[in-house]
Design a protein around this motif. Structure first.
Motif, PDB file in Angstrom:
ATOM      1  N   PRO A 123       0.801  -1.225   0.000  1.00 57.09           N
ATOM      2  CA  PRO A 123       0.000   0.000   0.000  1.00 57.09           C
ATOM      3  C   PRO A 123       0.837   1.281   0.000  1.00 57.09           C
ATOM      4  N   GLN A 124       2.114   1.195   0.395  1.00 54.71           N
ATOM      5  CA  GLN A 124       2.974   2.377   0.429  1.00 54.71           C
ATOM      6  C   GLN A 124       3.800   2.542  -0.849  1.00 54.71           C
ATOM      7  N   ALA A 125       3.591   1.678  -1.830  1.00 55.52           N
ATOM      8  CA  ALA A 125       4.324   1.798  -3.089  1.00 55.52           C
ATOM      9  C   ALA A 125       4.023   3.145  -3.742  1.00 55.52           C
ATOM     10  N   ARG A 126       5.040   3.750  -4.332  1.00 50.96           N
ATOM     11  CA  ARG A 126       4.925   5.093  -4.912  1.00 50.96           C
ATOM     12  C   ARG A 126       5.098   5.018  -6.431  1.00 50.96           C
ATOM     13  N   VAL A 127       4.273   5.796  -7.134  1.00 55.52           N
ATOM     14  CA  VAL A 127       4.272   5.748  -8.597  1.00 55.52           C
ATOM     15  C   VAL A 127       4.205   7.157  -9.167  1.00 55.52           C
ATOM     16  N   LEU A 128       5.125   7.451 -10.079  1.00 57.93           N
ATOM     17  CA  LEU A 128       5.071   8.692 -10.842  1.00 57.93           C
ATOM     18  C   LEU A 128       4.775   8.335 -12.294  1.00 57.93           C
ATOM     19  N   TYR A 129       3.652   8.811 -12.798  1.00 60.67           N
ATOM     20  CA  TYR A 129       3.275   8.620 -14.192  1.00 60.67           C
ATOM     21  C   TYR A 129       3.763   9.801 -15.016  1.00 60.67           C
ATOM     22  N   VAL A 130       4.127   9.522 -16.266  1.00 59.32           N
ATOM     23  CA  VAL A 130       4.561  10.569 -17.190  1.00 59.32           C
ATOM     24  C   VAL A 130       3.897  10.321 -18.535  1.00 59.32           C
ATOM     25  N   ASP A 131       3.272  11.348 -19.094  1.00 57.07           N
ATOM     26  CA  ASP A 131       2.733  11.247 -20.448  1.00 57.07           C
ATOM     27  C   ASP A 131       2.699  12.647 -21.057  1.00 57.07           C
ATOM     28  N   ASN A 132       2.750  12.697 -22.379  1.00 55.47           N
ATOM     29  CA  ASN A 132       2.722  13.998 -23.059  1.00 55.47           C
ATOM     30  C   ASN A 132       1.340  14.325 -23.601  1.00 55.47           C
ATOM     31  N   GLU A 133       0.376  13.416 -23.420  1.00 53.85           N
ATOM     32  CA  GLU A 133      -0.949  13.592 -23.991  1.00 53.85           C
ATOM     33  C   GLU A 133      -1.881  14.200 -22.954  1.00 53.85           C
ATOM     34  N   SER A 134      -2.478  15.324 -23.300  1.00 50.99           N
ATOM     35  CA  SER A 134      -3.272  16.087 -22.331  1.00 50.99           C
ATOM     36  C   SER A 134      -4.447  15.298 -21.781  1.00 50.99           C
ATOM     37  N   VAL A 135      -5.116  14.511 -22.629  1.00 49.20           N
ATOM     38  CA  VAL A 135      -6.255  13.725 -22.165  1.00 49.20           C
ATOM     39  C   VAL A 135      -5.793  12.686 -21.148  1.00 49.20           C
TER      40      VAL A 135
END
Length: 269
Positions: free
Chosen positions: A98-110
């Protein structure tokens, strides 16, 4: 011309298909527009199993995340994360920890807009709008500083992403910059479209994507391996995605090459 939904920012071209929204269409999502569906249907004519291709790739992502968790990795950087759908990285990782950390990256605005909506209330997951090539923007973002400890192993996901990066952008050097920022024990989950076994149909797919916001560059198995050669490959190396650590033998089709996507996991020694 279709009416612009209120939640769509002005920089989104509704008349030009995007890879993220087409992928959403293949997966049965609802965050795609007429131009995306039109391209998606044309792709279905030349690659009839493209929806299965997308599902296989998504399943590979889930297995890659679980593999990282099994190796003790509890922080993730998912680049080219796309429009949120079931089985996102943070869902898989946080189910195990439950403490796992995630950073998402995308260039698409939607994709970014819907990610922010889904992640509301989750203190351990954020999203940054940036390109893969914007390495400094990604790694030096406030969100990265808040979530990721680069002195400890990180699971980086570049799944169904780098075939949208042309050779002119030198994707190998871009990947190397991420490699250099990672601590030993970090992993890279990687998948890439190929025409190795079905060149005619996949070349037609490439031609269809030429007028989208995300043209496709096909690469063979050797070139895929070369792109991630800074990492030590986890067995079985570069294989078609259904063959990479399947949950069961029944999950591997008789002709895995019909998935048209190579998958691999690399480890930084």
């Amino acid at each position: 011309m279709q009416q612009r939904p209120d939640w769509i920012t002005s920089d989104v071209d509704l008349e030009k298909p995007s890879a993220a929204r087409c992928y959403d269409f293949y997966l049965g999502g609802a965050h795609n527009f007429a131009a995306d569906r039109e391209l998606g249907r044309k792709v279905l004519e030349v690659v009839p199993n493209v929806k299965e291709v997308a599902q296989n790739n998504r399943a590979f992502l889930r297995r890659a995340v679980r593999y990282c968790i099994e190796q003790g990795v509890t922080q993730f950087l998912d680049i080219g994360s796309g429009i949120p759908t079931a089985g996102n990285v943070h869902e898989i990782a946080q189910e195990a920890d439950p403490q796992a950390r995630v950073l998402y990256v995308d260039n698409e605005s939607v994709a970014v807009a819907h990610s922010r909506t889904i992640l509301e209330g989750d203190e351990n997951a954020r999203v940054v709008q940036a390109d893969l090539e914007d390495v400094d923007r990604v790694l030096q973002s406030p969100e990265a500083a808040e979530l990721l400890d680069f002195d400890k192993p990180i699971g980086v996901m570049m799944v169904a992403l780098v075939h949208f990066v042309p050779d002119s952008a030198d994707p190998g050097s871009v990947i190397r910059r991420y490699y250099e920022a990672l601590a030993p024990g970090s992993f890279l989950g990687f998948s890439h479209v190929t025409g190795d076994h079905y060149p005619e149909g996949v070349e037609t797919l490439v031609n269809l994507y030429k007028n989208s916001t995300n043209p496709v560059t096909l690469r063979d198995r050797d070139r895929v391996a070369e792109l991630i050669s800074d990492f030590e490959l986890v067995e079985p190396g570069v294989v078609y995605v259904p063959e990479w650590h399947p949950d069961s033998d029944e999950d591997v089709p008789e002709e895995p090459e019909k998935s048209i996507v190579y998958g691999a996991m690399g480890r930084k020694a």
